[in-house]
Design an enzyme around this catalytic site. Structure first.
Site, short mmCIF file in Angstrom:
data_model
loop_
_atom_site.label_atom_id
_atom_site.label_comp_id
_atom_site.label_asym_id
_atom_site.label_seq_id
_atom_site.Cartn_x
_atom_site.Cartn_y
_atom_site.Cartn_z
N ARG A 147 43.87 44.08 29.45
CA ARG A 147 43.83 45.37 30.15
C ARG A 147 45.19 46.00 30.36
O ARG A 147 45.30 47.08 30.90
CB ARG A 147 43.15 45.18 31.52
N SER A 201 41.24 38.35 44.69
CA SER A 201 42.03 39.54 44.35
C SER A 201 42.45 40.29 45.62
O SER A 201 41.70 40.39 46.59
CB SER A 201 41.18 40.48 43.49
N PRO A 219 41.51 36.43 39.56
CA PRO A 219 41.25 37.57 40.44
C PRO A 219 40.73 38.79 39.68
O PRO A 219 41.32 39.22 38.69
CB PRO A 219 42.65 37.88 41.01
N HIS A 227 46.07 39.66 31.31
CA HIS A 227 45.29 40.53 32.20
C HIS A 227 43.93 40.85 31.56
O HIS A 227 43.37 41.93 31.74
CB HIS A 227 46.07 41.81 32.47
C1 LIG Z 1 37.54 44.26 36.30
C2 LIG Z 1 38.78 43.45 36.27
C3 LIG Z 1 39.70 43.59 37.29
C4 LIG Z 1 40.86 42.83 37.29
N1 LIG Z 1 41.72 42.96 38.33
C5 LIG Z 1 42.87 42.24 38.31
C6 LIG Z 1 43.82 42.36 39.35
O1 LIG Z 1 43.64 43.11 40.31
N2 LIG Z 1 44.98 41.65 39.26
C7 LIG Z 1 45.21 40.79 38.23
O2 LIG Z 1 46.24 40.14 38.19
N3 LIG Z 1 44.32 40.65 37.22
C8 LIG Z 1 43.17 41.34 37.25
N4 LIG Z 1 42.29 41.21 36.22
C9 LIG Z 1 42.56 40.24 35.15
C10 LIG Z 1 41.95 38.89 35.48
O3 LIG Z 1 42.59 38.29 36.58
C11 LIG Z 1 42.08 37.91 34.31
O4 LIG Z 1 43.44 37.85 33.91
C12 LIG Z 1 41.21 38.26 33.11
O5 LIG Z 1 40.00 38.85 33.51
C13 LIG Z 1 40.95 37.00 32.31
O6 LIG Z 1 40.26 37.28 31.15
P1 LIG Z 1 38.66 37.08 30.98
O7 LIG Z 1 38.03 38.19 31.74
O8 LIG Z 1 38.50 37.19 29.51
O9 LIG Z 1 38.31 35.72 31.51
C14 LIG Z 1 41.12 41.94 36.22
C15 LIG Z 1 40.18 41.81 35.19
C16 LIG Z 1 39.01 42.55 35.21
C17 LIG Z 1 38.03 42.37 34.09
#
Ligand SMILES: Cc1cc2nc3c(=O)[nH]c(=O)nc-3n(C[C@H](O)[C@H](O)[C@H](O)COP(=O)(O)O)c2cc1C
Length: 363
Positions: free
Chosen positions: A257, A110, A81, A254
């Site tokens: 992040r 998401s 998501p 995450h």
């Molecule tokens: C712009 C962005 C928004 C995200 N929003 C969410 C979120 O709302 N909830 C969540 O659990 N993870 C969120 N994530 C994390 C992603 O679900 C995921 O764990 C992560 O992007 C995986 O790593 P990768 O981008 O290297 O594949 C977000 C990631 C990004 C880059």
């Protein structure tokens, strides 16, 4: 970053996002927390593992398919998501979901998506597994409302994010991202609500610091859908997830992040798999998956499937649903090739002894 005229690997898609959105939006998708140590380490960590192929196995027919919570996917890669696909493409999550569906993959929508979960469900093949991501809100009636909608629309599971008692210290927030006020958040709001980014943030983080495992029990109690816990990084929490009735664990930081300085997900995967051994809990991983060999390594270390976050966004920026399908198709082809070169013809052949254990393999 070089703009490839015809992308041939997942990273080739990234420059298209950079070229097509404002600086602030680019950094919103690209960025991580604090010094971005974890963000950088996620993809790098895969390169510290070495593979030990087996030769002279008949790999002329390879079956890359598997299931996620009993639902068939044509290869073990789904989409994690991520918020606000409307910032990247006019068809937003509809385009992402179509690409996922045409690739034979699965998608976790998401809670921060710009299209309704019903419209997303209506845009995919009926056998495409859609899962709904949720932050657990203090406002329980609002949560129940969205869960009932997910059940009615045929979603296969709820994915509860548990690594976000507060939002991580994201450097990109300095850039003051301008969110188009026409972008709605249909999973966050009830009809008649005033929809703003500020209100959504307030809704999600009101009470989020007080969440405990009891809230997982509450969530399980109000739905018959399986609950997947997203954001686990330790064997201790994995055991708690099993104890509290999770159907799956998504090992995730995450995408770097949240808490900076946590390990890359691939580095904690094996101990989490070990902690849930003997249960029916499925273990998935996301964070830095960019290559077919990354998928092979994660499966060899015990993941049932992996998920990608940013690569789907890059594909969306490249060419909407077709771009998402292309990114996933490349991962599938690379994974199938990696299986052949490693001597595996089915996922059952992907076992821990494919991973080299000599000390220099972790450099
Ligand atoms: C712009 C962005 C928004 C995200 N929003 C969410 C979120 O709302 N909830 C969540 O659990 N993870 C969120 N994530 C994390 C992603 O679900 C995921 O764990 C992560 O992007 C995986 O790593 P990768 O981008 O290297 O594949 C977000 C990631 C990004 C880059």
């Amino acid at each position: 970053m070089i703009m490839a005229s015809e992308p041939v690997c997942v990273e080739d898609f990234e420059p298209y996002l950079k070229a097509r959105v404002s600086d602030a939006i680019w950094h919103y998708y690209r960025g991580g927390a604090d010094g971005e140590q974890t963000l950088r380490d996620n993809p790098l960590a895969f390169q510290r593992y070495r593979l030990l192929p087996r030769c002279l196995k008949d790999v002329s027919e390879r079956d890359t398919s598997t299931s996620i919570l009993g639902h068939r996917v044509s290869f073990p890669v789904g989409v994690s998501p991520t918020a606000y696909h409307g910032l990247v493409h006019r068809d937003a999550e509809i385009a992402t979901a179509k690409g996922v569906s045409n690739a034979g993959s699965a998608m976790i929508l998401s809670m921060w998506s710009n299209r309704s979960l019903e419209d997303v469900a209506a845009s995919v093949h009926p056998d495409t597994p859609l899962l709904l991501h949720l932050n657990i809100l203090r406002d329980r009636s609002r949560m129940e409302a969205v869960i009932r909608r997910a059940e009615a629309a045929g979603y296969k599971a709820i994915v509860a994010t548990v690594d976000q008692p507060m939002s991580g210290n994201r450097m990109h927030l300095r850039l003051n991202m301008d969110i188009d006020s026409n972008l709605t958040l249909p999973q966050m709001f009830l009809p008649g609500d005033e929809i703003t980014q500020g209100r959504a943030v307030a809704l999600v983080f009101d009470g989020s610091q007080a969440l405990t495992w009891k809230d997982i029990l509450w969530l399980r109690g109000i739905t018959s859908l399986p609950v997947v816990i997203k954001g686990i990084l330790t064997a201790e929490d994995a055991s708690e997830a099993v104890k509290h009735g999770a159907a799956g664990i998504l090992v995730s930081n995450h995408g770097g992040r949240q808490l900076d300085g946590v390990p890359a997900t691939i580095d904690v995967l094996a101990e989490i798999v070990n902690a849930v051994r003997g249960s029916n809990v499925e273990v998935y991983l996301d964070g830095g998956v960019r290559k077919g060999t990354d998928v092979l390594k994660a499966l060899a270390l015990g993941a049932r499937a992996v998920f990608v976050g940013r690569p789907a966004i890059w594909g969306l920026a490249y060419d909407g649903d077709k771009g998402v399908e292309k990114v996933l198709g490349i991962l599938k082809d690379e994974f199938s090739l990696a299986m052949a070169l490693a001597g595996c013809s089915s996922l059952a052949d992907i076992t821990p002894d494919l991973i080299a254990t000599m000390p220099h393999s972790k450099m």
